[in-house]
Structures are given as C-alpha cells and as structure tokens.
Design an enzyme around this catalytic site. Structure first.
Site, PDB file in Angstrom:
ATOM      1  N   TYR A  14      40.275  35.291  24.458  1.00  0.00           N
ATOM      2  CA  TYR A  14      41.067  35.137  25.682  1.00  0.00           C
ATOM      3  C   TYR A  14      40.316  34.401  26.780  1.00  0.00           C
ATOM      4  O   TYR A  14      40.872  33.593  27.509  1.00  0.00           O
ATOM      5  CB  TYR A  14      41.416  36.519  26.260  1.00  0.00           C
ATOM      6  CG  TYR A  14      42.427  37.307  25.507  1.00  0.00           C
ATOM      7  CD1 TYR A  14      43.769  36.972  25.547  1.00  0.00           C
ATOM      8  CD2 TYR A  14      42.056  38.427  24.772  1.00  0.00           C
ATOM      9  CE1 TYR A  14      44.720  37.720  24.875  1.00  0.00           C
ATOM     10  CE2 TYR A  14      42.997  39.178  24.099  1.00  0.00           C
ATOM     11  CZ  TYR A  14      44.323  38.824  24.151  1.00  0.00           C
ATOM     12  OH  TYR A  14      45.246  39.559  23.488  1.00  0.00           O
TER      13      TYR A  14
ATOM     14  N   SER B  58      44.462  31.499  17.621  1.00  0.00           N
ATOM     15  CA  SER B  58      44.218  31.991  18.983  1.00  0.00           C
ATOM     16  C   SER B  58      44.437  33.493  19.035  1.00  0.00           C
ATOM     17  O   SER B  58      45.257  34.039  18.288  1.00  0.00           O
ATOM     18  CB  SER B  58      45.167  31.317  19.978  1.00  0.00           C
ATOM     19  OG  SER B  58      46.469  31.891  19.909  1.00  0.00           O
ATOM     20  N   ASP B  59      43.706  34.160  19.913  1.00  0.00           N
ATOM     21  CA  ASP B  59      44.088  35.532  20.216  1.00  0.00           C
ATOM     22  C   ASP B  59      45.464  35.491  20.875  1.00  0.00           C
ATOM     23  O   ASP B  59      45.875  34.465  21.454  1.00  0.00           O
ATOM     24  CB  ASP B  59      43.056  36.192  21.131  1.00  0.00           C
ATOM     25  CG  ASP B  59      43.050  37.706  20.973  1.00  0.00           C
ATOM     26  OD1 ASP B  59      44.036  38.268  20.464  1.00  0.00           O
ATOM     27  OD2 ASP B  59      42.054  38.339  21.359  1.00  0.00           O
ATOM     28  N   CYS B  60      46.193  36.576  20.781  1.00  0.00           N
ATOM     29  CA  CYS B  60      47.581  36.568  21.235  1.00  0.00           C
ATOM     30  C   CYS B  60      47.653  36.427  22.758  1.00  0.00           C
ATOM     31  O   CYS B  60      47.146  37.276  23.495  1.00  0.00           O
ATOM     32  CB  CYS B  60      48.292  37.832  20.780  1.00  0.00           C
ATOM     33  SG  CYS B  60      48.405  37.958  18.990  1.00  0.00           S
TER      34      CYS B  60
ATOM     35  N   ALA C 161      46.288  33.842  24.316  1.00  0.00           N
ATOM     36  CA  ALA C 161      45.159  33.047  24.797  1.00  0.00           C
ATOM     37  C   ALA C 161      45.569  31.628  25.166  1.00  0.00           C
ATOM     38  O   ALA C 161      45.035  31.051  26.116  1.00  0.00           O
ATOM     39  CB  ALA C 161      44.048  33.028  23.756  1.00  0.00           C
TER      40      ALA C 161
END
Length: 886
Positions: free
Chosen positions: A397, A428-430, A432
């Site tokens: 993030y 990607s992180d959720c 991000a």
C-alpha cells in the site's frame, strides 16, 4: 392478445400460455441428463439440442426454468447494476419474498427479456457472436444483442443477432476441437510459449479483464475462471469447505524448524487444491477458491505495535528468509514437477511494516528508509522468496521514499526483474492502485494511476482501476505490447497450474476437500513446537496431574476460540480451547471463570468469581493476552502492555493460588511487570485449532517445549522508537543496546543442554569464500527433548554501521535423549558477511575479524540456561563487491 395486454404480468401470461401449448409436446419424455450446480454460468453456444439449451416458461411465477432439472435463470446480487452475472440457481418457491424477484422475468413484444426487479435486459456480452459468450444483465438499450426468439419446436431461447442458444455452463475445453489444435492448449510446449499464443488471440477487452481481481476467464477460448485465496496459516474458505487452522506465521516461526514449515506448507497446498477442486464442482471458481495464494508475508516485525507483525516470521531477516523459503517450496512445488500445485506470493513488497492506523493511516504512509536499512533488513527475505521459485509478488500500500510501491519502476522492474531475475507476475495489494491517486496523490486520476502501475511492472490490480486500461491503450498512453507483457506473465502462471492440461495429467486434480482430515496431527505438532516456555520457577512444570484433584482455568482466552485464531484465519472444523483440553483430557475437577468480560478486560466485575475458583483449586492456569480483535490488519496497538486490568487479575490470582501458570495468547509480544510474580510463564501465540491441546501437552509434560522467541520482548513502550521512524537504530536485537525483558532466540526446556567442541574453518578466508561452523550439543538432563541451536556473528572491523550481532545459522536438533550428543554443521555464506558502502550503497565484503557464537541463545542472555561457545574467523584480502562472488 399481446397487443391488448396492458401489464408485463399479463404479457408474460399470454406469451407463456402460447409457448407452453407449443413447446410441451417437444418436452414430452425429456428427462434430466445432467445435474447443473447452483451458480452455473449461463452463456451463448451454438444450438445443438443439448439439455443445457432447453427451457420452459413458468406462467405461475414468471420464471425461466431449465427443462432438465427445473433450475431457474437467476441474477447475481439481485441484478442491481449493469454487468450483473446471470446464472442457474435452484428455484425459489416463496415468490412473496421481494429478494426472490431476481428469478422473475418479463417477456416483451420487442423480443427482449427483462428483469422484474430492475427492468434491465438479458444481454449477450460483446454482441454475442462467438461460442462461450457470457450472458449478463444490462440496461435495456434496444440493441440486437438484447433480443431473443423463443423456439416453439425445440424449447430454445436464441439470440436474434447470432442465432446462438442460451446454454448452461461452458463445454469449451482444450481437449476438444477447435481449441485442442491451438498451441496454448498443447501441454508439450513450455508455459510461456503457450501463454504468448493465448494472449495473441485475446481482444483488448479480454486482456484488461484478466488483469482485474475476479477473473471470469475467456469462455470462447476454453479459459475457465480463476482467482486467488489467502494462505498465511491455512487457506481461507467460505465457511462451507472448512480447512485447517494452523498456528499463525509468527507463532510457528518460533519452532525454528525448516522441516515443519515445509510440512505445513505442503498441507496448506493440498488443502488449496482440494478446496479448489471441490468448489469447482459446485460452480464456485473465484475467491476464496483460487489456486494463487497470497502468502507468505515477509515483512520484518520492526515494531511490535504493528498489527500485522503476527503474519510474518519475526524480526530477523535471515530467519524470515529461511522459513519463507521453506513455505514457498512446500506450497508451490509438489510431487508433480511439471505443474505448480499452487502459486506462492511474496508480500508485501517491500519496505512495509506499519503503521496500519496508529499514528498514521497506511494508505497514505510514506516509509522513509535509508538504503542501508532497506538492503540489510527489508530486502533479504524477499530476495530469498524469489530465489525459492515463488511466481508472484505483491506490492504494498505504502510509498517508499516518496514513490508508491505499486507505481515504483525501480522496485518492480529494475530491482525485482532486472537484478533479481524474477519472471513471474506482480499483483497489487487491494486498493493500492487506488491509493496512488487518492491517497499518495502521485497520479492525477485513477486512469493515470493504472497507467503508472502497469508501466512500473504491476500486472494484476486488486481493485477496479485497471478497467480503465482499455481507454489508456486506445488513447495512446500505454502500448498494447506493454499490456501484453503483463497478461503473458499472468497466463504463464495460470498455465503452470495445469488448468488447461488433460485432467488426468495433473495429479493434483485428484485431491478433494477430505484431505483436510489428514492434517490434525500436523496441526497439533505445529502448536507443540511453537510454544515458548519463558519462565519455570523451581521447575514447577511439567505438572503431574495425578498429584492433583482440582484446577482452575481462568482468563478471557481460557475458553474463547478467537484467541487461538490470529488474523487471516480460515474457518476450521473445530478449535480446542485450553478449558476444553483440560476438561476433555483429565479427570480433575476444572473450575472455570473468565475473570474478564472480553479480551480488553476493562473492569474487574468478574474478578470475584475468578479468585473464588483459584482458591478452591490445587493450581491455576490463567490464559490471557490479546487477540485479533486488538491487533490485526488495519488495527495497530498503542501499547505493547497487556490490555486493561489483566495485570491486576494476574497479581490477585498469584496471591490466591497455590501455584499459578500464566499462558499468553498473542501475535507480537505483550508485556507487564506482573510476569515476575508468576510461577511459570508460557507464550502460546496464536496456536490455531489445536491451541488447547498444545498448551495441555506442554503443561503436563506430554511434550517438552523447545520454542524460541522470534521477536524481542521489550520491557515496555519506553524502549520503542516512534512507529513512523523507519530507522533500525535501537530496533530489534540486531541494533538494540538496552536489555530487553526477553531476548530474541530465548526459550526454556524441561531438560538441559551443554555445547562443546566449536570449530570454525577456515580461520582465514578470502572474500567470496564460505565458512563452516561445527559444534556438539548434548542433552545433560533427565528427559528427552528438542534443542534449537543457534549461530550468531559479529563483525569487528567494519568501516560503516553494521548490526551489533546477527543470526547466521540455526538448526533444530530433534529428540535428543538424556546423555545423547549431536553434531551440528552450518555454513556462513558470503552474502552473510557483507556490509553496505556509504557512498554508493553497494554490498561489499570487507576484510576484518568476525566473532562467531554457537549455543541455544544469543551471547549475553543471562536468562538462557545453556552455555554459548565463542570462535572467530578473519576475512583477508581487500574489499570486494558481493556481485563478483559466484
């Protein structure tokens, strides 16, 4: 009659009556030949008269039903937005329930079929020109792809534009023509070649769809839906296909046991496959039933207040790297050398270790880090993860030195791909990618954020921003070849899972959810090996329960299964609490009182019952600490002190108990001065579904504890630098000058060990040469036990700042019997002898003296029970870059 009908219900009734009178003769004698699971996709296929293409219109409740098994055309999420999926589902019988209107349809004179609930039309995506086209609900536009003909001869519903039939499920398969002739379906070719061929056949819209989180697949090309799951200490599930809850990552790290980590990862991998295979048969394809695991977590626990310390393997880069390596090898690689069983994801790349919410929000946080700390502390475990073969990384993030991780080309391309030679995909992180615009203000729009992230090297968006990539490419801001590169990476991993190969050629396809039942003993072993004995005054433990008649089990975690779970916890078939274990495994009278209303223990209203239970018992086991309700993703702790009035309760229990054993459930450490008062102290961590049994086994001596702390236990908050300060000065045992409450690597046993015969060879080494360390360890006590042997090194002549001391080797010696001696051999690699130069941040090997320590703990830990041996070696020659070492 249709022209005279004034309402949709009347039109439905008139048309249905006409249709039924014409169609019933065609339906006569037709029996169900296939059983279609709930949530089966509805698509367009060439009309061939199969059972999945024949429908009847039910005039009583306005439903459209499959002739073969009487299931209804249904709308996902009740059809509240464009693009809602249309699927087959068991017909609702209670048509008075307004939520059941997602199965009611109006047949219009213009040939459209609209939803009673929303008024939107059944729509053939992409104009429905090819086999396998998804059918969805969409705002009525009058397009031909929304118009249908109802055949009175064969019971089919056909698209006006294409003449294709509404059909249940996808029959597309790489085993059938024409797909079997395509190179991407040829399992004799390598995965990347197949992926490139597949991507060359995709439309731009299909490519974009495959870069989003919920991947519907490409039915026209026989590509099924696929997705991810979470696997930190067991694979997450939907509450129906239950899986094993192993000890949390930081807890199992305290076993210092590579073999155990590999075994746990193999078990998780089997459960990922078993759940996936079983769910697919139920028509469930995406999260949490995917084969791409978002684990392991390799972020250093640099500050115990961080809510996600529990998800990684501790504060030491070498320990993280070694255990992470075993996790990746166990999860991704099984007995089938051709296919991945699952895909491991190294996360969260890279400088990411809090805060979550205290004192700043993670979404906009910028981790300002020195290059020395970045290279020496944060990178090693991630480098090892890729070297172990992980096919996926997740970018974090936060920003790093001003650049959001997922938009950071230096991180995702230059370092990861060009220097480390990583060939897989990055997700990607959720949220991000959204953060790049909305939180970091690094981009001017979501569309620009999507552009930046793809160009940086992020292939998969956990979010919705990549949906705009179609326009980004069309407008010329991103070349389609750059997009293709990302999709090829994704599809290479997908193909490596064997999903497009003949089912019989992938042995993992034979696993089903019943595999979960095979892992109970492994879960209990993991709990046993992970528990750390911190204090044992006068050797009060283990307890011989035959000498007692009663016991008290007290505390907010004594009978609360949440305390055993940790974050990212799958739903298991059972959780054994400490109270349950002592009740089920002994004939003692068990007096129980929680003492606190919950883990926060905000008041002393329950103290009276707890003290009364302690007074009438022969001994007391207090089980407290913290839970994921206090530390978790999105939730930091303001203090590492045990919460609320738990300290007061422990103090009062000591005054009113004949013998007091305190058991702590937690991720990162919880501290209090009251620990000095108790007779015995156990750190259980988040021990999973076998938590109670593991604690029982240690307390009673059925298992001899050998766990070691994977993080430093500070005396209190006063020893911690500010959370947002990313300098490693005075953080972790590697840089900390002050004396902690308990050292990294500390833990007691019910037996004793003696170390001897340390040999370090060669005494003088050249740069790029490894060093061998050999020593003996003997069980000098009265009972068998494991011993975690540890080797530390300290460089004495560095020209730049370096760690005061660092772990360079460890091995768990298994089940040494009284009087038995074992020989341990470890290797210190050149990469463990490096320093980071001041002027160019290059890792080099400098000449000088290294001190080497071997024992069951760090040198200088006055609480450790065993001796620590001391040796040395000297690096000769001149300063040499690590890059020249082969």
């Amino acid at each position: 009659a249709l022209k005279m009908a004034t309402s949709w219900k009347l039109r439905v009734a008139v048309l249905a009556s006409c249709l039924l009178s014409a169609l019933l003769p065609a339906f006569a004698g037709h029996s169900a030949a296939r059983d279609f699971p709930d949530t089966t996709n509805i698509q367009l296929w060439t009309c061939d008269g199969s059972v999945g293409q024949k429908w009847r219109i039910n005039k009583d409740d306005s439903t459209i039903r499959l002739v073969s098994d009487q299931k209804c055309v249904d709308i996902s999420d009740y059809g509240t937005k464009d693009g809602s999926n249309i699927w087959l589902f068991g017909c609702h019988t209670d048509d008075k329930d307004p939520t059941h209107q997602n199965q009611e349809w109006s047949l219009n004179s213009n040939g459209t079929i609209t939803s009673t609930m929303s008024g939107m039309c059944i729509d053939a995506q992409d104009s429905g020109k090819t086999d396998g086209t998804n059918v969805q609900l969409w705002s009525c536009s009058g397009n031909d792809n929304q118009k249908w003909t109802l055949s009175s001869t064969d019971g089919t519903i056909r698209g006006v534009q294409s003449g294709l039939c509404l059909d249940v499920g996808s029959r597309a398969s790489c085993m059938e023509p024409p797909w079997s002739s395509y190179p991407y379906c040829n399992d004799q070719l390598n995965a990347e070649t197949r992926a490139k061929d597949l991507v060359s056949r995709l439309t731009l819209a299909e490519k974009v769809t495959l870069m989003l989180n919920d991947k519907p697949g490409v039915p026209r090309l026989a590509v099924p839906p696929f997705g991810h799951t979470e696997c930190t200490h067991g694979t997450l599930n939907d509450g129906q296909l239950l899986t094993t809850l192993f000890p949390q990552a930081l807890t199992v790290a305290r076993s210092f046991d590579r073999v155990l980590l590999h075994s746990v990862a193999r078990a998780i991998s089997d459960e990922v496959r078993g759940k996936h295979n079983t769910a697919n048969k139920m028509g469930k394809y995406n999260y949490p039933n995917g084969l791409i695991c978002w684990a392991p977590v390799l972020n250093i626990c640099r500050d115990p207040r961080w809510g996600r310390c529990q998800e990684g393997y501790g504060e030491d880069p070498f320990l993280q790297a070694e255990l992470g390596t075993q996790y990746v090898r166990g999860l991704q690689f099984g007995p089938d050398e051709k296919h991945f069983e699952a895909i491991a994801t190294c996360k969260h790349f890279d400088v990411h270790a809090g805060p979550e919410d205290i004192p700043a929000p993670r979404g906009s946080f910028d981790a300002v880090v020195s290059y020395r700390d970045w290279i020496e502390t944060f990178q090693p475990a991630f480098k090892a993860c890729g070297d172990a073969g992980a096919f996926s990384y997740m970018c974090s993030y936060n920003a790093i030195n001003g650049v959001p991780s997922c938009a950071n080309r230096e991180l995702l391309t230059k370092l990861l791909r060009e220097e480390w030679n990583f060939t897989g995909f990055v997700v990607s992180d959720c949220g991000a990618v959204s953060n790049v615009f909305h939180q970091h203000h690094f981009a001017r729009s979501d569309q620009e954020a999507a552009e930046f992230c793809v160009k940086a090297g992020c292939d998969w968006n956990c979010g919705t921003e990549y949906a705009q990539l179609y326009n980004v490419v069309q407008d010329g801001y991103l070349s389609e070849s750059t997009l293709d590169r990302s999709v090829v990476r994704l599809m290479t991993g997908f193909i490596m899972l064997g999903v497009l190969d003949p089912p019989d050629s992938v042995p993992y396809n034979k696993i089903d959810i019943s595999v979960v039942d095979k892992h109970k003993e492994l879960s209990r072993q993991a709990a046993q090996e992970s528990i750390v004995l911190l204090k044992n005054n006068g050797g009060v433990l283990p307890l011989d329960l035959s000498s007692y008649k009663s016991m008290a089990v007290i505390g907010p975690c004594a009978d609360d299964p949440v305390c055993a779970r940790g974050d990212y916890d799958p739903d298991p078939k059972y959780i054994v609490t400490p109270r349950g274990a002592f009740t089920n495994n002994t004939s003692l009278k068990v007096n129980y009182a929680p003492g606190c209303s919950d883990i926060n223990c905000a008041d002393d209203k329950g103290f009276g019952d707890a003290i009364a239970a302690a007074k009438e018992s022969d001994f007391t086991v207090y089980v407290g600490g913290i839970s994921k309700d206090i530390e978790s993703e999105g939730r930091d702790r303001a203090s590492i002190t045990i919460p609320g009035k738990q300290s007061d309760l422990i103090h009062m229990l000591k005054q009113n108990s004949k013998l007091l054993v305190v058991v702590l459930m937690h991720g990162a450490p919880v501290v209090t001065p009251e620990y000095q008062e108790v007779d015995a102290l156990l750190s259980a961590g988040y021990t999973g579904q076998e938590a109670g049994n593991g604690i029982y086994d240690i307390v009673t001596g059925a298992y001899n504890p050998a766990g070691r702390l994977a993080v430093t236990w500070y005396t209190g908050d006063e020893q911690l630098p500010p959370m947002v300060n990313y300098s490693m000065v005075n953080r972790t045992y590697r840089y900390m000058v002050a004396k902690p409450q308990f050292y990294f690597g500390y833990g007691l046993s019910y037996t004793t060990f003696q170390y001897s015969s340390l040999v370090v060879t060669p005494a003088n080494v050249q740069p790029c040469q490894s060093v061998q360390v050999e020593f003996s360890v003997a069980n000098t006590g009265k009972v068998p036990g494991d011993e975690v042997t540890q080797v530390y090194a300290s460089f004495q002549n560095s020209t730049v700042p370096t760690p005061l001391i660092k772990l360079v080797g460890f091995e768990r010696a298994y089940n040494l019997k009284p009087g038995e001696k074992g020989t341990m051999k470890m290797t210190i690699q050149p990469s463990q002898m490096t320093v980071v130069q001041e002027y160019d941040y290059v890792q080099v090997i400098e000449p000088g003296l290294y001190l080497v320590y071997a024992g069951g703990s760090q040198p200088g830990d006055g609480n450790a029970p065993s001796n620590v041996l001391k040796g040395s070696f000297t690096i000769m020659g001149k300063t040499t870059p690590l890059s020249v070492c082969k």
